[in-house]
Design an enzyme around this catalytic site. Structure first.
Site, mmCIF file in Angstrom:
data_model
loop_
_atom_site.group_PDB
_atom_site.id
_atom_site.type_symbol
_atom_site.label_atom_id
_atom_site.label_comp_id
_atom_site.label_asym_id
_atom_site.label_seq_id
_atom_site.Cartn_x
_atom_site.Cartn_y
_atom_site.Cartn_z
ATOM 1 N N GLU A 1 24.475 -14.709 7.215
ATOM 2 C CA GLU A 1 23.297 -13.897 7.517
ATOM 3 C C GLU A 1 22.066 -14.572 7.859
ATOM 4 O O GLU A 1 21.717 -15.557 7.350
ATOM 5 C CB GLU A 1 23.003 -13.073 6.080
ATOM 6 C CG GLU A 1 21.983 -11.828 6.144
ATOM 7 C CD GLU A 1 21.843 -10.981 5.248
ATOM 8 O OE1 GLU A 1 21.868 -11.588 3.881
ATOM 9 O OE2 GLU A 1 21.465 -10.044 5.271
ATOM 10 N N MET B 1 24.631 -15.787 -1.265
ATOM 11 C CA MET B 1 24.935 -15.057 -0.220
ATOM 12 C C MET B 1 26.221 -13.941 -0.572
ATOM 13 O O MET B 1 27.101 -14.557 -0.990
ATOM 14 C CB MET B 1 25.269 -15.635 1.141
ATOM 15 C CG MET B 1 25.891 -14.696 2.284
ATOM 16 S SD MET B 1 24.355 -13.812 3.043
ATOM 17 C CE MET B 1 25.475 -12.598 3.495
ATOM 18 N N ASN C 1 28.720 -12.592 0.545
ATOM 19 C CA ASN C 1 29.851 -12.347 1.518
ATOM 20 C C ASN C 1 31.022 -11.559 0.910
ATOM 21 O O ASN C 1 31.139 -11.773 -0.456
ATOM 22 C CB ASN C 1 30.433 -13.726 1.962
ATOM 23 C CG ASN C 1 29.530 -14.612 2.273
ATOM 24 O OD1 ASN C 1 28.857 -14.385 3.447
ATOM 25 N ND2 ASN C 1 29.218 -15.830 1.832
ATOM 26 N N GLU D 1 24.030 -10.289 -6.444
ATOM 27 C CA GLU D 1 24.938 -10.479 -5.365
ATOM 28 C C GLU D 1 26.078 -9.399 -5.713
ATOM 29 O O GLU D 1 26.633 -8.989 -4.743
ATOM 30 C CB GLU D 1 25.508 -12.021 -5.454
ATOM 31 C CG GLU D 1 24.517 -13.062 -5.189
ATOM 32 C CD GLU D 1 23.688 -12.914 -3.834
ATOM 33 O OE1 GLU D 1 24.128 -12.219 -2.807
ATOM 34 O OE2 GLU D 1 22.634 -13.364 -3.829
HETATM 35 ZN ZN LIG Z 1 20.323 -9.829 -1.754
#
Ligand SMILES: [Zn+2]
Ligand SMILES: *[C@@H]1O[C@H](CO)[C@@H](O)[C@H](O)[C@H]1NC(C)=O
Ligand SMILES: *[C@@H]1O[C@H](CO)[C@@H](O)[C@H](O)[C@H]1NC(C)=O
Ligand SMILES: *[C@@H]1O[C@H](CO)[C@@H](O)[C@H](O)[C@H]1NC(C)=O
Ligand SMILES: *[C@@H]1O[C@H](CO)[C@@H](O)[C@H](O)[C@H]1NC(C)=O
Length: 942
Positions: free
Chosen positions: A194, A330, A332, A365
């Site tokens: 990202e 992140m 994912n 997350e």
């Molecule tokens: Zn975020």
């Protein structure tokens, strides 16, 4: 909470009670959403971009407001095979078959790729096998166009590409990272995509709305482990010590959520109540540090399943702690990757702030597994939908899992106040910000998208009430699963379940830059006392106190939930006009009760008096004690509230018990200390009064040593107060001796028995360095930070503290750790030494800027290819610490001469901030002189 429908407001119009009425949906909300979390400790965001790319020619813009790939070719599925061996080679080979739906006749296919060598390209359609006549690469746009001799007819096709790529060290795309294994230093490969770096690993349609199925298989050395979004479907041993791992197909998802990691990992695992497998993966020997995050994840996942009413959509969840990572973490899908410091800790020694941070990063997350991954923003201009929502949800979940932390109070001190600070600048931007080119999005991973977005979501929750809020979300998840949305889709789900008009109100907060100050003036007091008549008015709040210019008579206007309290009112009134009247009853009155909405309230002095009284009588709850304090500081900076009144208010907090109110006090006291240290004339009066009065009392009460049974919040309070003491009275004799004793005991402990709580380390190190007569403690700390067997959090405490060394040459050595080299810090940690020096004192602030100018080339070279936000943070720290007008001009001139593409807005914000601080500084110097002030400061003493 309820929303008022019929009950009469006590106020005269033009207030509008929320009605159960449908309101016309306004046209023109062309916006969408996306995500990922940064943040290093003082909660700053970090991301990735090219620093030196030349601005390419813009292709002719279509009717759309942003530049996307042509729509007639739709990717449905990627069958991707990668061959890599990160311990032996930095190159990798790829072969991808992309299943396409050609929806209109066309003779060209355009997709994204960056730094990939495309070796063979074939298109299969029906029985034909076509080679492109021409392959055009546009490096600036990171696009490849295949031109075919004949038109391709509508229908399915498969595009096969064999290619090779390079794994860099810049924490973007598929990259490498180094770690210590039982057999020495090793290299792992991992991904960070990202916003737009999937194209560095495979040719693809790298846009959030181009959802497709990813079927990945990898060939790696048999001794390495490979993980991706999905569990392995099969593993095959190949010759020459290789192994092929084929993962299950992903659901339809956006390219930026694809992930892969290959290395030697240790794991621990758990299952949720409903049987989902969760693992924490770490570098060798660290798995035991993952237990806390693992238990948070297991509980959070179950909580979300219940909250959203939608089961976790994947068969497993992995959470990997990476030694080099640009962001905080992140999301994912199914393979969340974190910085080590944001996932791993020793539960017995970890500092409370760190523990809370780990819990909120994990809940942040995991909330994206639904909000962001299952339902995704259509385009990057809706980034806030992902990030703002996750910013709210992370707090909501932590509040449920750890009610003892009172996390919403912390939210107001940290997240909401960061939103209000940044958004008070003229160089801020609206929550829904136009993003024409995907590259522009990197700069928008900021406090507006995260914190203001989150604060706006919190406001909706406050106005609708918990139940309707959640019902609307459930509807949104089910309706848009595996699809893309924009803000209006979310508003309409909430409108649908509540019958309340939200569109116009919400767009006043998300499409308009800035936020209002609500001014409350008493116009008439009744003879019997208590009740009175008030005039409310709203205005754009600007940090430096300047006024909005009349732009063709158009003044900004917000629809403000007034949220009057206390007193169980259920009138959720929305003020939508510039002014309105209000009848005040007996007792104290506070608007924005509970600090539910992101705006400030300025009372005239008679009302301030009654609020201070209520404060001293203990009638004001913690959230509002925080709000009053932070608002007062902002008004003082603007010059709207005299320093004397601010100090008067602060002294009303003497004896404060709440940890988070102390956190707000700490904001105010740190700001005052910073101003006083630059304005030498008033320095000692203030530090004496506050340090020897309020702070010493507080430290005495909480004690420097922990007791066995104390709560997390008590421990955290001790850390806050010690931090202030290290700032105000670092040379205090008793304190210096205590710090030295503890430091030496810690340093000389055997077997890594850590005797110094992590919470207190930075402060103790700073006090020791400030009082050191030799270089020994400095050198010892640097040596300690190089050990590979210590937690990353300890290393970061050291980097930050090293800036407090007294001598300039030592400070310079500290700064130079940021440029890398043998004794340097990892690229991901580049900001810590800079922060340490620039925030140490006025000399440090000046030195950091001089250092930046001198070392600009090597700093740029080091950050080249990495997320541009890392550089943004370094610039903010190095350039933003001197509150002086001439300095602001110098910074501005410097960056005009040396522009940084992609950081224009961030640099403008730094300059505007410095100018605002400079004005405050002048007023501060003026107002702190004089006898009256001396009297006032006595209020702080015992
Ligand atoms: Zn975020
Ligand atoms: C391909 O696109 C056409 C036109 O949009 C659509 O009708 C068809 O269902 C699509 N086919 C597949 C396999 O998605
Ligand atoms: C577990 O699954 C059952 C049945 O699907 C569901 O009703 C329940 O809410 C789930 N529990 C949790 C904690 O997700
Ligand atoms: C309210 O009072 C403040 C000063 O206390 C003044 O600056 C402001 O103009 C007043 N607002 C109105 C609408 O009268
Ligand atoms: C945590 O720290 C304590 C005290 O230093 C130590 O005894 C323990 O082994 C550590 N636990 C882990 C999992 O590292």
């Amino acid at each position: 909470m309820r929303f008022a429908t019929r009950s009469r407001p006590r106020a005269a119009p033009p207030a509008r009670p929320l009605r159960r009425a449908r309101e016309q949906r306004r046209a023109g909300y062309g916006v969408l959403l996306l995500c990922f979390l940064f943040a290093w400790p003082p909660a700053t965001v970090v991301d990735e971009v090219e620093l030196d790319s030349l601005e390419p020619e813009l292709p002719v813009a279509g009717p759309s407001s942003h530049e996307t790939l042509p729509e007639e070719v739709v990717p449905l599925r990627y069958d991707l095979q990668l061959t890599l061996d990160p311990e032996r080679s930095t190159t990798f080979e790829g072969h991808v078959s992309i299943h396409l739906n050609i929806t209109r006749e066309t003779s060209s296919i355009m997709f994204n790729a960056r730094n990939l060598v495309l070796e063979s390209i074939v298109l299969f359609q029906a029985i034909e096998q076509l080679q492109p006549a021409e392959v055009l690469k546009d490096a600036g746009w990171e696009r490849v166009t295949l031109h075919f001799r004949e038109a391709l007819s509508p229908g399915n096709a498969v595009l096969q590409i064999s290619y090779a790529g390079e794994m860099g060290k810049d924490m973007a795309g598929l990259y490498t990272s180094r770690y210590k294994s039982r057999r020495g230093w090793k290299t792992l490969a991992l991904t960070q995509f990202e916003a737009i770096d999937a194209r560095r690993m495979l040719p693809c349609w790298d846009e959030p709305s181009r959802k497709a199925v990813f079927a990945l298989s990898v060939v790696v050395p048999a001794e390495l482990m490979a993980v991706s979004n999905m569990p392995a479907a099969s593993e095959t041993t190949l010759e020459r010590g290789k192994r092929r791992i084929t993962f299950l197909d992903t659901p339809r998802m956006s390219s930026y959520l694809l992930a892969l990691a290959v290395g030697r990992f240790d794991t621990i695992q758990a299952q949720t109540v409903n049987g989902t497998l969760i693992r924490v993966l770490t570098m060798p020997g660290q798995a035991a540090q993952g237990t806390f995050a693992l238990s948070v994840a297991a509980r959070a996942l179950s909580y979300y399943e219940e909250y959203f009413g939608v089961p976790f959509p994947l068969p497993k969840l992995d959470m990997l702690a990476a030694p080099d990572f640009a962001a905080g973490a992140m999301e994912n899908w199914g393979l969340v990757i974190y910085r080590e410091v944001d996932l791993l800790c020793n539960e017995t020694t970890v500092g409370v702030a760190r523990k809370v941070r780990i819990a909120t990063v994990v809940t942040h997350e995991l909330s994206h597994m639904w909000f962001g991954n299952l339902v995704t923003m259509e385009w990057w201009d809706q980034l806030w939908l992902n990030e703002g929502f996750a910013n709210w949800m992370q707090t909501q979940a932590v509040d449920v899992l750890f009610p003892e932390w009172h996390i919403w109070e912390q939210y107001v001190v940290e997240e909401q106040s960061r939103a209000l600070q940044l958004d008070a600048l003229r160089s801020s931007h609206p929550v829904e910000v136009p993003i024409r080119r995907a590259k522009e999005v990197d700069e928008v991973f900021d406090a507006i998208s995260y914190c203001k977005g989150g604060s706006v979501v919190r406001m909706v929750n406050g106005v609708l009430g918990k139940e309707l809020f959640r019902k609307g979300l459930g509807l949104y998840m089910r309706r848009f699963a595996y699809r893309n949305t924009d803000s209006t889709d979310l508003w309409s789900c909430w409108e649908e379940v509540s019958g309340m008009p939200l569109m116009a109100m919400m767009s006043s907060w998300t499409k308009q830059q800035g936020f209002p100050v609500l001014m409350v003036n008493e116009t008439k007091t009744s003879r019997t006392g208590g009740s009175s008549r008030l005039l409310l008015s709203q205005r754009w709040f600007l940090a430096d106190g300047s006024e909005e210019p009349e732009e063709g008579n158009h003044k900004k206007l917000w629809q403000i939930p007034l949220l009057p309290g206390p007193g169980g009112t259920d009138d959720h009134l929305i003020m939508e006009s510039p002014e309105m009247r209000w009848e005040k009853k007996d007792g104290f009155l506070k608007f924005n009760f509970g600090q539910v909405a992101p705006y400030r309230v300025l009372y005239d002095s008679s009302l301030y008096g009654s609020l201070s009284q209520a404060l001293r009588n203990g009638q004001v709850n913690a959230l509002d004690r925080i709000g009053l304090l932070l608002d007062a500081l902002a008004f003082a900076k603007q010059g709207k509230l005299p320093m004397a009144q601010l100090l008067g208010l602060v002294s009303a907090y003497k004896g404060e018990k709440s940890t988070h109110v102390w956190q707000a006090l700490s904001e105010v006291l740190s700001t005052l200390h910073r101003m006083a240290s630059f304005a030498e004339s008033s320095f000692s009066a203030l530090t004496d009064a506050v340090g020897n009065g309020m702070l010493r009392d507080a430290l005495q009460e909480v004690g420097i040593a922990a007791s066995a049974k104390e709560t997390d919040l008590t421990r955290h309070k001790r850390a806050l107060i010690l931090r202030l003491m290290a700032m105000y009275l670092p040379k205090d004799k008793a304190l210096a001796e205590e710090a030295k004793l503890r430091f030496e005991r810690w340093l000389n402990a055997q077997d890594l028995q850590d005797t110094l709580p992590d919470d207190l380390k930075t402060s103790i190190f700073k006090i020791v360095l400030t009082n050191a007569e030799t270089d020994a403690p400095y050198n010892a700390l640097r040596r300690y930070a190089r050990r590979t067997d210590i937690p990353q959090a300890v290393r970061l405490s050291i980097y930050t503290a090293l800036g407090s060394a007294k001598r300039k040459d030592l400070r310079m050595k500290t700064l130079d750790m940021a440029t890398g080299g043998r004794s340097g810090v990892r690229l991901q940690d580049i900001m810590y030494p800079v922060q340490g020096v620039s925030q140490a004192d006025p000399d440090g602030a000046q030195l950091a800027w001089r250092w930046f100018i001198q070392r600009r080339r090597s700093i740029m070279a080091r950050l080249k290819g990495a997320n541009v936000r890392l550089l943004g943070v370094v610039i903010q720290l190095a350039a933003g610490a001197v509150p002086d007008k001439a300095h602001a001009n110098a910074v501005e001139a410097f960056f005009q001469q040396h522009p940084v593409p992609g950081l224009e807005r961030s640099i403008a914000q730094v300059v505007e901030n410095v100018r605002t601080d400079a004005k405050f500084m002048m007023r501060f110097e003026d107002e702190m002189q004089g006898e009256e002030m001396k009297e006032l400061l006595k209020g702080f003493e015992l």
